[in-house]
Design a protein around this motif. Sequence first.
Motif, PDB file in Angstrom:
ATOM      1  N   MET A  55       0.834  -1.202   0.000  1.00 31.70           N
ATOM      2  CA  MET A  55       0.000   0.000   0.000  1.00 31.70           C
ATOM      3  C   MET A  55       0.877   1.263   0.000  1.00 31.70           C
ATOM      4  O   MET A  55       0.607   2.223  -0.718  1.00 31.70           O
ATOM      5  CB  MET A  55      -0.916   0.007   1.216  1.00 31.70           C
ATOM      6  N   ILE A  56       1.949   1.225   0.780  1.00 30.88           N
ATOM      7  CA  ILE A  56       2.860   2.375   0.841  1.00 30.88           C
ATOM      8  C   ILE A  56       3.516   2.586  -0.518  1.00 30.88           C
ATOM      9  O   ILE A  56       3.578   3.709  -1.027  1.00 30.88           O
ATOM     10  CB  ILE A  56       3.910   2.177   1.950  1.00 30.88           C
ATOM     11  N   VAL A  57       3.989   1.502  -1.120  1.00 34.36           N
ATOM     12  CA  VAL A  57       4.646   1.610  -2.429  1.00 34.36           C
ATOM     13  C   VAL A  57       3.662   2.147  -3.465  1.00 34.36           C
ATOM     14  O   VAL A  57       4.001   3.034  -4.251  1.00 34.36           O
ATOM     15  CB  VAL A  57       5.243   0.248  -2.855  1.00 34.36           C
ATOM     16  N   ARG A  58       2.435   1.649  -3.477  1.00 34.58           N
ATOM     17  CA  ARG A  58       1.439   2.124  -4.456  1.00 34.58           C
ATOM     18  C   ARG A  58       1.114   3.601  -4.272  1.00 34.58           C
ATOM     19  O   ARG A  58       0.754   4.288  -5.224  1.00 34.58           O
ATOM     20  CB  ARG A  58       0.152   1.296  -4.358  1.00 34.58           C
ATOM     21  N   THR A  59       1.250   4.090  -3.058  1.00 44.20           N
ATOM     22  CA  THR A  59       0.983   5.506  -2.809  1.00 44.20           C
ATOM     23  C   THR A  59       2.054   6.396  -3.418  1.00 44.20           C
ATOM     24  O   THR A  59       1.742   7.469  -3.937  1.00 44.20           O
ATOM     25  CB  THR A  59       0.896   5.767  -1.286  1.00 44.20           C
ATOM     26  N   PHE A  60       3.295   5.952  -3.384  1.00 39.67           N
ATOM     27  CA  PHE A  60       4.408   6.816  -3.795  1.00 39.67           C
ATOM     28  C   PHE A  60       5.044   6.425  -5.127  1.00 39.67           C
ATOM     29  O   PHE A  60       5.848   7.195  -5.657  1.00 39.67           O
ATOM     30  CB  PHE A  60       5.465   6.852  -2.691  1.00 39.67           C
ATOM     31  N   LEU A  70       9.046  11.226  -2.548  1.00 40.39           N
ATOM     32  CA  LEU A  70       9.520  10.440  -1.413  1.00 40.39           C
ATOM     33  C   LEU A  70       8.654  10.754  -0.202  1.00 40.39           C
ATOM     34  O   LEU A  70       8.312  11.916   0.040  1.00 40.39           O
ATOM     35  CB  LEU A  70      10.973  10.773  -1.089  1.00 40.39           C
ATOM     36  N   PRO A  71       8.300   9.751   0.567  1.00 48.02           N
ATOM     37  CA  PRO A  71       7.523  10.010   1.781  1.00 48.02           C
ATOM     38  C   PRO A  71       8.323  10.836   2.781  1.00 48.02           C
ATOM     39  O   PRO A  71       9.553  10.760   2.823  1.00 48.02           O
ATOM     40  CB  PRO A  71       7.262   8.612   2.346  1.00 48.02           C
ATOM     41  N   ALA A  72       7.637  11.592   3.582  1.00 52.63           N
ATOM     42  CA  ALA A  72       8.297  12.376   4.621  1.00 52.63           C
ATOM     43  C   ALA A  72       8.662  11.508   5.824  1.00 52.63           C
ATOM     44  O   ALA A  72       9.690  11.720   6.446  1.00 52.63           O
ATOM     45  CB  ALA A  72       7.396  13.529   5.069  1.00 52.63           C
ATOM     46  N   ARG A  73       7.827  10.530   6.140  1.00 51.43           N
ATOM     47  CA  ARG A  73       8.094   9.657   7.284  1.00 51.43           C
ATOM     48  C   ARG A  73       9.200   8.664   6.944  1.00 51.43           C
ATOM     49  O   ARG A  73       9.189   8.029   5.901  1.00 51.43           O
ATOM     50  CB  ARG A  73       6.839   8.886   7.671  1.00 51.43           C
ATOM     51  N   TRP A  74      10.134   8.528   7.888  1.00 46.59           N
ATOM     52  CA  TRP A  74      11.282   7.654   7.669  1.00 46.59           C
ATOM     53  C   TRP A  74      10.863   6.216   7.422  1.00 46.59           C
ATOM     54  O   TRP A  74      11.439   5.526   6.575  1.00 46.59           O
ATOM     55  CB  TRP A  74      12.241   7.709   8.861  1.00 46.59           C
ATOM     56  N   THR A  75       9.870   5.745   8.172  1.00 52.16           N
ATOM     57  CA  THR A  75       9.470   4.343   8.032  1.00 52.16           C
ATOM     58  C   THR A  75       8.915   4.079   6.641  1.00 52.16           C
ATOM     59  O   THR A  75       9.194   3.039   6.047  1.00 52.16           O
ATOM     60  CB  THR A  75       8.432   3.961   9.095  1.00 52.16           C
ATOM     61  N   ARG A  76       8.153   4.997   6.111  1.00 52.37           N
ATOM     62  CA  ARG A  76       7.620   4.840   4.760  1.00 52.37           C
ATOM     63  C   ARG A  76       8.716   5.015   3.717  1.00 52.37           C
ATOM     64  O   ARG A  76       8.733   4.329   2.693  1.00 52.37           O
ATOM     65  CB  ARG A  76       6.493   5.835   4.514  1.00 52.37           C
ATOM     66  N   LYS A  77       9.620   5.946   3.974  1.00 48.69           N
ATOM     67  CA  LYS A  77      10.724   6.183   3.041  1.00 48.69           C
ATOM     68  C   LYS A  77      11.571   4.921   2.902  1.00 48.69           C
ATOM     69  O   LYS A  77      11.990   4.557   1.800  1.00 48.69           O
ATOM     70  CB  LYS A  77      11.577   7.359   3.534  1.00 48.69           C
ATOM     71  N   LYS A  78      11.807   4.224   4.019  1.00 47.03           N
ATOM     72  CA  LYS A  78      12.586   2.986   3.976  1.00 47.03           C
ATOM     73  C   LYS A  78      11.914   1.949   3.082  1.00 47.03           C
ATOM     74  O   LYS A  78      12.581   1.267   2.302  1.00 47.03           O
ATOM     75  CB  LYS A  78      12.765   2.421   5.388  1.00 47.03           C
TER      76      LYS A  78
END
Length: 151
Positions: free
Chosen positions: A60-65, A74-82
């Motif tokens: 879901m995170i990958v599909r968002t970005f 790039l996501p702002a949150r480190w966990t999502r960025k990883k």
Amino acid sequence: MPNDRSDSPVEDPKSSQPPQQPQLSQSPQSSQPLPPLQPLPPRQPSPDTGAAGDDARDGMIVRTFVRDGRLVRLPARWTRKKVVLRHIAEQTFVPGVEYPERTVDEKLRAWCEDGEVDHVTLRRHLVDFGHLRRSDGIYVRPADSARTGSA
């Protein structure tokens, strides 16, 4: 003419007592001991932790970005960025294969077309998060980068 301003506080110079402080009232309950603190319940993991075994959340995170093979931002949150950076590294680079910087830039430019992130920033993040290692202009994706990415 004397100054008779009643709106400004004037201390009486003859008074030797300090100004009065407001008194705090003590309630009858204040002398009783407080009940013991109760422990907090265990904290549930955040929905964007990218923890191992949670491929649906990572997807879901990958599909968002990432859309149509392009990094939107790039996501702002480190966990999502990883999670996003790990996905890009896994899709772009084979573990153990050496890539010259020119090849890395070409591969990353494809991810950055029409996006907010340039390939140089993306390359820097991949190195910083441990998804690529650089030495003398040669980049290698380590074999153990599948679930790494601590910055």
